[in-house]
Design a protein around this motif. Structure first.
Motif, PDB file in Angstrom:
ATOM      1  N   MET A 281      -0.908 -11.070  24.522  1.00  0.00           N
ATOM      2  CA  MET A 281      -0.244 -12.323  24.177  1.00  0.00           C
ATOM      3  C   MET A 281       1.264 -12.144  24.329  1.00  0.00           C
ATOM      4  O   MET A 281       1.801 -11.039  24.217  1.00  0.00           O
ATOM      5  CB  MET A 281      -0.574 -12.720  22.732  1.00  0.00           C
ATOM      6  CG  MET A 281      -2.044 -13.002  22.483  1.00  0.00           C
ATOM      7  SD  MET A 281      -2.370 -13.314  20.760  1.00  0.00           S
ATOM      8  CE  MET A 281      -1.298 -14.693  20.458  1.00  0.00           C
ATOM      9  N   LYS A 282       1.967 -13.213  24.584  1.00  0.00           N
ATOM     10  CA  LYS A 282       3.418 -13.150  24.719  1.00  0.00           C
ATOM     11  C   LYS A 282       4.075 -12.669  23.438  1.00  0.00           C
ATOM     12  O   LYS A 282       5.087 -11.962  23.456  1.00  0.00           O
ATOM     13  CB  LYS A 282       3.955 -14.531  25.097  1.00  0.00           C
ATOM     14  CG  LYS A 282       3.593 -14.970  26.509  1.00  0.00           C
ATOM     15  CD  LYS A 282       4.232 -16.304  26.838  1.00  0.00           C
ATOM     16  CE  LYS A 282       3.908 -16.712  28.270  1.00  0.00           C
ATOM     17  NZ  LYS A 282       4.538 -18.020  28.618  1.00  0.00           N
ATOM     18  N   GLY A 283       3.481 -13.042  22.348  1.00  0.00           N
ATOM     19  CA  GLY A 283       4.063 -12.626  21.075  1.00  0.00           C
ATOM     20  C   GLY A 283       3.908 -11.149  20.793  1.00  0.00           C
ATOM     21  O   GLY A 283       4.607 -10.603  19.946  1.00  0.00           O
ATOM     22  N   LEU A 284       2.954 -10.497  21.478  1.00  0.00           N
ATOM     23  CA  LEU A 284       2.735  -9.076  21.263  1.00  0.00           C
ATOM     24  C   LEU A 284       3.461  -8.216  22.286  1.00  0.00           C
ATOM     25  O   LEU A 284       3.379  -6.985  22.221  1.00  0.00           O
ATOM     26  CB  LEU A 284       1.233  -8.769  21.313  1.00  0.00           C
ATOM     27  CG  LEU A 284       0.374  -9.442  20.243  1.00  0.00           C
ATOM     28  CD1 LEU A 284      -1.087  -9.117  20.459  1.00  0.00           C
ATOM     29  CD2 LEU A 284       0.812  -9.018  18.843  1.00  0.00           C
ATOM     30  N   LYS A 285       4.155  -8.811  23.278  1.00  0.00           N
ATOM     31  CA  LYS A 285       4.884  -8.032  24.276  1.00  0.00           C
ATOM     32  C   LYS A 285       6.094  -7.361  23.651  1.00  0.00           C
ATOM     33  O   LYS A 285       6.711  -7.886  22.705  1.00  0.00           O
ATOM     34  CB  LYS A 285       5.326  -8.944  25.419  1.00  0.00           C
ATOM     35  CG  LYS A 285       4.201  -9.347  26.362  1.00  0.00           C
ATOM     36  CD  LYS A 285       4.749 -10.136  27.519  1.00  0.00           C
ATOM     37  CE  LYS A 285       3.638 -10.485  28.509  1.00  0.00           C
ATOM     38  NZ  LYS A 285       4.159 -11.248  29.665  1.00  0.00           N
ATOM     39  N   LYS A 286       6.477  -6.194  24.226  1.00  0.00           N
ATOM     40  CA  LYS A 286       7.641  -5.469  23.719  1.00  0.00           C
ATOM     41  C   LYS A 286       8.916  -6.195  24.137  1.00  0.00           C
ATOM     42  O   LYS A 286       9.028  -6.745  25.237  1.00  0.00           O
ATOM     43  CB  LYS A 286       7.645  -4.049  24.260  1.00  0.00           C
ATOM     44  CG  LYS A 286       6.500  -3.203  23.740  1.00  0.00           C
ATOM     45  CD  LYS A 286       6.565  -1.808  24.307  1.00  0.00           C
ATOM     46  CE  LYS A 286       5.398  -0.968  23.782  1.00  0.00           C
ATOM     47  NZ  LYS A 286       5.409   0.411  24.313  1.00  0.00           N
ATOM     48  N   SER A 287       9.895  -6.106  23.277  1.00  0.00           N
ATOM     49  CA  SER A 287      11.180  -6.752  23.561  1.00  0.00           C
ATOM     50  C   SER A 287      11.991  -5.941  24.576  1.00  0.00           C
ATOM     51  O   SER A 287      11.671  -4.778  24.871  1.00  0.00           O
ATOM     52  CB  SER A 287      11.965  -6.933  22.256  1.00  0.00           C
ATOM     53  OG  SER A 287      12.269  -5.668  21.708  1.00  0.00           O
ATOM     54  N   TYR A 288      13.045  -6.562  25.070  1.00  0.00           N
ATOM     55  CA  TYR A 288      13.903  -5.879  26.045  1.00  0.00           C
ATOM     56  C   TYR A 288      14.536  -4.641  25.420  1.00  0.00           C
ATOM     57  O   TYR A 288      14.650  -3.590  26.076  1.00  0.00           O
ATOM     58  CB  TYR A 288      14.976  -6.847  26.538  1.00  0.00           C
ATOM     59  CG  TYR A 288      15.992  -6.208  27.466  1.00  0.00           C
ATOM     60  CD1 TYR A 288      15.665  -5.919  28.801  1.00  0.00           C
ATOM     61  CD2 TYR A 288      17.278  -5.889  27.005  1.00  0.00           C
ATOM     62  CE1 TYR A 288      16.588  -5.317  29.636  1.00  0.00           C
ATOM     63  CE2 TYR A 288      18.199  -5.284  27.843  1.00  0.00           C
ATOM     64  CZ  TYR A 288      17.853  -5.007  29.154  1.00  0.00           C
ATOM     65  OH  TYR A 288      18.768  -4.409  29.979  1.00  0.00           O
ATOM     66  N   ALA A 289      14.943  -4.705  24.184  1.00  0.00           N
ATOM     67  CA  ALA A 289      15.567  -3.563  23.520  1.00  0.00           C
ATOM     68  C   ALA A 289      14.587  -2.395  23.381  1.00  0.00           C
ATOM     69  O   ALA A 289      14.956  -1.225  23.575  1.00  0.00           O
ATOM     70  CB  ALA A 289      16.076  -4.003  22.143  1.00  0.00           C
ATOM     71  N   ASP A 290      13.302  -2.716  23.058  1.00  0.00           N
ATOM     72  CA  ASP A 290      12.304  -1.640  22.924  1.00  0.00           C
ATOM     73  C   ASP A 290      12.063  -0.964  24.270  1.00  0.00           C
ATOM     74  O   ASP A 290      11.950   0.266  24.354  1.00  0.00           O
ATOM     75  CB  ASP A 290      10.999  -2.213  22.369  1.00  0.00           C
ATOM     76  CG  ASP A 290      11.153  -2.672  20.928  1.00  0.00           C
ATOM     77  OD1 ASP A 290      12.074  -2.174  20.259  1.00  0.00           O
ATOM     78  OD2 ASP A 290      10.344  -3.524  20.484  1.00  0.00           O
ATOM     79  N   ARG A 291      11.984  -1.769  25.348  1.00  0.00           N
ATOM     80  CA  ARG A 291      11.754  -1.173  26.655  1.00  0.00           C
ATOM     81  C   ARG A 291      12.945  -0.318  27.102  1.00  0.00           C
ATOM     82  O   ARG A 291      12.797   0.753  27.691  1.00  0.00           O
ATOM     83  CB  ARG A 291      11.478  -2.273  27.684  1.00  0.00           C
ATOM     84  CG  ARG A 291      10.170  -3.023  27.448  1.00  0.00           C
ATOM     85  CD  ARG A 291       9.747  -3.798  28.682  1.00  0.00           C
ATOM     86  NE  ARG A 291      10.741  -4.796  29.090  1.00  0.00           N
ATOM     87  CZ  ARG A 291      10.782  -6.042  28.638  1.00  0.00           C
ATOM     88  NH1 ARG A 291       9.873  -6.443  27.737  1.00  0.00           N
ATOM     89  NH2 ARG A 291      11.709  -6.881  29.067  1.00  0.00           N
ATOM     90  N   LYS A 292      14.170  -0.780  26.800  1.00  0.00           N
ATOM     91  CA  LYS A 292      15.371  -0.017  27.146  1.00  0.00           C
ATOM     92  C   LYS A 292      15.420   1.296  26.392  1.00  0.00           C
ATOM     93  O   LYS A 292      15.772   2.351  26.942  1.00  0.00           O
ATOM     94  CB  LYS A 292      16.597  -0.857  26.824  1.00  0.00           C
ATOM     95  CG  LYS A 292      17.919  -0.209  27.261  1.00  0.00           C
ATOM     96  CD  LYS A 292      19.093  -1.140  26.987  1.00  0.00           C
ATOM     97  CE  LYS A 292      20.407  -0.492  27.429  1.00  0.00           C
ATOM     98  NZ  LYS A 292      21.576  -1.354  27.168  1.00  0.00           N
ATOM     99  N   LYS A 293      15.005   1.277  25.108  1.00  0.00           N
ATOM    100  CA  LYS A 293      14.985   2.496  24.306  1.00  0.00           C
ATOM    101  C   LYS A 293      13.976   3.490  24.855  1.00  0.00           C
ATOM    102  O   LYS A 293      14.206   4.705  24.910  1.00  0.00           O
ATOM    103  CB  LYS A 293      14.656   2.137  22.856  1.00  0.00           C
ATOM    104  CG  LYS A 293      14.710   3.325  21.918  1.00  0.00           C
ATOM    105  CD  LYS A 293      14.376   2.894  20.499  1.00  0.00           C
ATOM    106  CE  LYS A 293      14.382   4.101  19.583  1.00  0.00           C
ATOM    107  NZ  LYS A 293      14.037   3.743  18.185  1.00  0.00           N
ATOM    108  N   GLU A 294      12.748   2.986  25.256  1.00  0.00           N
ATOM    109  CA  GLU A 294      11.740   3.880  25.825  1.00  0.00           C
ATOM    110  C   GLU A 294      12.233   4.519  27.119  1.00  0.00           C
ATOM    111  O   GLU A 294      11.984   5.700  27.379  1.00  0.00           O
ATOM    112  CB  GLU A 294      10.439   3.091  26.071  1.00  0.00           C
ATOM    113  CG  GLU A 294       9.690   2.747  24.797  1.00  0.00           C
ATOM    114  CD  GLU A 294       8.385   2.046  25.091  1.00  0.00           C
ATOM    115  OE1 GLU A 294       8.073   1.825  26.285  1.00  0.00           O
ATOM    116  OE2 GLU A 294       7.666   1.715  24.129  1.00  0.00           O
ATOM    117  N   ARG A 295      12.955   3.730  28.006  1.00  0.00           N
ATOM    118  CA  ARG A 295      13.492   4.303  29.235  1.00  0.00           C
ATOM    119  C   ARG A 295      14.526   5.387  28.940  1.00  0.00           C
ATOM    120  O   ARG A 295      14.577   6.420  29.612  1.00  0.00           O
ATOM    121  CB  ARG A 295      14.122   3.206  30.097  1.00  0.00           C
ATOM    122  CG  ARG A 295      13.112   2.286  30.762  1.00  0.00           C
ATOM    123  CD  ARG A 295      13.752   1.509  31.899  1.00  0.00           C
ATOM    124  NE  ARG A 295      14.821   0.640  31.413  1.00  0.00           N
ATOM    125  CZ  ARG A 295      14.666  -0.625  31.046  1.00  0.00           C
ATOM    126  NH1 ARG A 295      13.438  -1.178  31.072  1.00  0.00           N
ATOM    127  NH2 ARG A 295      15.694  -1.344  30.650  1.00  0.00           N
TER     128      ARG A 295
END
Length: 326
Positions: A281-295
């Motif tokens: 679901m869209k509501g369960l997708k990771k935010s941009y900040a979370d993806r940047k932190k993982e990278r």
């Protein structure tokens, strides 16, 4: 050498069917009952015997002749009748000065006497004394037992068992509401057993559930418990033994409650909730900040691996080997 007993085999199809019907079975035939009269009887005892015969039809056989039998002194003649007619129960009527208006109810095990009760008849009303319409021929009665002696007294418990054995018919898996139309009530009180017979009437109630009324149809008898001859606990237990083929196999972690509902217990290993696949679901997708932190975290791990001389990439061990040569 002793003489060998000659076995006569049936030569007709009817005879073969009769022999097969007499053989032991895993599921027994429904029990037949013999109705016999003693050498001396009274009109009350004979009429009670006939009423019991009508309640038992078609699983009963009325013997027309009187028999000079005293069951409590010698039960051998009754055992002979039982074996000849393949009957496992009997109802015997007699009368004398010491014990007037007698009814003896008994049953057999392997065509030998198991137990029996002698009941005195008091305040008797026959089926014909009630003008109400009767029940359907061959209907299964609903048996009701009331009174403390049926729960506390050993003799009354065994008498209750004989009544159930006597009046029950073939075992059925299901029965419709309209099929329950006859009630036999047994009440133990004041050292007596009161037998009453009722017809169930289903009246309109304005709802889907009908209004139930009882109409007495007879016979009505007050029994006095006189003599009895009970089987030993070992013999009674042997007579009630069920074959292994009928015993249900026990299933682990499965049981039934008081209403015969099946309850099961299932053992499941502890689940790893981090790897649980949920609905996307869209509501369960990771935010941009979370993806940047993982990278960023992955970049730090790669830099640490390069500093130690080993570079691990998804391509496998070959890349790591080239990194070490460099």
């Amino acid at each position: 050498m002793g003489l060998m007993q000659r076995v006569v085999k049936p030569s007709t199809a009817r005879g073969k069917k009769h022999v097969i019907n007499r053989e032991p079975k895993i599921i027994e035939n429904h029990k037949q009952t013999l109705f016999l009269q003693g050498h001396k009887t009274s009109p009350t005892a004979v009429q009670c015997l006939k009423d019991f015969y009508h309640l038992k039809k078609p699983d009963g056989k009325m013997m027309s002749r009187k028999n000079d039998i005293l069951p409590f002194e010698d039960a051998t003649p009754i055992e002979g009748f039982s074996k000849k007619n393949d009957a496992s129960m009997f109802c015997f009527a007699s009368h004398n000065k010491k014990r007037p208006n007698n009814i003896v109810l008994g049953r057999m095990y392997d065509h030998n006497l198991l137990d029996m009760f002698e009941l005195g008849i008091e305040n008797y009303k026959s089926l014909s004394a009630f003008p109400a319409s009767k029940f359907t021929y061959g209907a299964k009665p609903c048996l009701i037992f009331a009174g403390e002696p049926f729960e506390m007294n050993h003799e009354y418990k065994r008498l209750q068992n004989i009544f159930v054995d006597f009046f029950q018919r073939e075992v059925v898996k299901g029965i419709r509401l309209q099929g329950v139309e006859h009630v036999l009530s047994f009440t133990a009180a004041n050292e007596r057993v009161y037998l009453r017979s009722y017809r169930i009437l289903l009246k309109k109630s304005g709802t889907r559930t009908p209004r139930v009324e009882l109409e007495e149809i007879g016979p009505s008898v007050d029994f006095v418990l006189r003599r009895n001859k009970l089987a030993s606990e070992e013999l009674f237990k042997l007579a009630c033994k069920r074959p292994k083929a009928l015993k249900a196999k026990k299933v682990q972690n499965v049981k039934r409650d008081a209403f015969a509902n099946k309850l099961g217990r299932v053992h499941v290993d502890k689940m790893n909730m981090e790897k649980l696949q949920t609905r996307k679901m869209k509501g369960l997708k990771k935010s941009y900040a979370d993806r940047k932190k993982e990278r960023g975290d992955r970049a730090v791990k790669r830099a640490a691996a390069a500093a130690s001389g080993t570079v691990r990439t998804p391509s496998g061990a070959g890349v790591a080997k080239k990194a070490r040569k460099a």
